[in-house]
Design an enzyme around this catalytic site. Structure first.
Site, PDB file in Angstrom:
ATOM      1  CG  ASP A 105       7.477 -12.776  41.514  1.00 33.75           C
ATOM      2  OD1 ASP A 105       7.971 -13.413  42.445  1.00 33.75           O
ATOM      3  OD2 ASP A 105       7.726 -13.030  40.321  1.00 33.75           O
ATOM      4  NE  ARG A 167      -4.395  -9.790  31.214  1.00 35.96           N
ATOM      5  CZ  ARG A 167      -3.292  -9.367  31.856  1.00 35.96           C
ATOM      6  NH1 ARG A 167      -3.225  -9.433  33.157  1.00 35.96           N
ATOM      7  NH2 ARG A 167      -2.268  -8.897  31.169  1.00 35.96           N
TER       8      ARG A 167
END
Ligand code: IMP
Ligand code: MG
Length: 199
Positions: A105, A167
């Protein structure tokens, strides 16, 4: 407990697309590291799913190791202040290391890890990241094995979590706003509360 898939508003990258990309990345790694002492280092917990699939497509003898880190940040933005929760089990000096990450990110977490691993003098050190967010990197990064560029939105699945959930989704997708509703304090767009989170 809500239904896993029902919380997703949009699938950004499908299971099939991920699988195809991983075999392509693994093929490149296989060609580049033939005859070398290859060590894959996965960053827990996010890279677990990617690492499991990637390593089975690399057609070479290799070893793997893991690090676990947490990063401090306002809501979903990491600040670059990283704490190592689990260090490598083995020495990496003189070895060819590929650092396996789920998503880049700001890039602060991976740059911290690169600097940290460089001090241990590996023979080489490269990054393999399945996703990276377009235009969000605060630091220049050279990713030798890149997967998908995605828009700068918060995503879950394929190892990536929201509050430790999702996840296990086989694709990556965007969460419906209702999925945050019962957990208003954690809504990713909301910041700026500071928290420490395992990546
Ligand atoms: P960075 O330091 O800003 O590059 O953040 C990297 C870490 O933040 C990743 O290893 C992920 O664990 C987490 N992260 C970043 N973006 C997302 C996202 O969209 N969903 C879930 N986790 C994310
Ligand atoms: Mg996380």
């Amino acid at each position: 407990m809500s239904d896993l898939h029902a919380d997703i508003s949009e699938i950004l990258i499908s299971e099939q697309e991920i699988e195809d990309k991983i075999s392509m990345l693994a093929k490149q790694i296989t060609e580049d590291y033939r005859g070398k002492d290859l060590l894959l280092v996965g960053v827990l917990k996010g890279a677990l799913v990617f690492m499991a699939d990637l390593c089975r497509h690399v057609d070479l003898p290799l070893e793997f190791d893991f690090m676990a880190v947490s990063s401090y940040g306002a809501s979903t933005k990491s600040s670059g202040v990283v704490r190592i929760l689990k260090d490598l089990d083995y020495e990496i000096s003189g070895r060819h290391v590929v650092l396996v990450e789920d998503i880049i990110d700001s890039g602060l977490t991976i740059s911290y890890l690169l600097r940290y691993l460089e001090t241990r003098e590996p023979a080489s050190l490269e990054i393999c990241s399945l996703f990276w967010k377009k235009g969000e990197q605060a630091v220049p990064l050279e990713v030798k094995y890149p997967g998908f560029e995605i828009p700068p939105v918060f995503v879950v699945g394929y190892g990536l979590d929201y509050a430790e959930r999702y996840r296990n989704l086989p694709y990556i997708g965007v969460l419906k706003p209702e999925a945050y509703a019962s957990d208003a304090d954690n809504y990713p767009a909301e910041g700026p509360q500071t928290s420490e989170e395992v990546t």
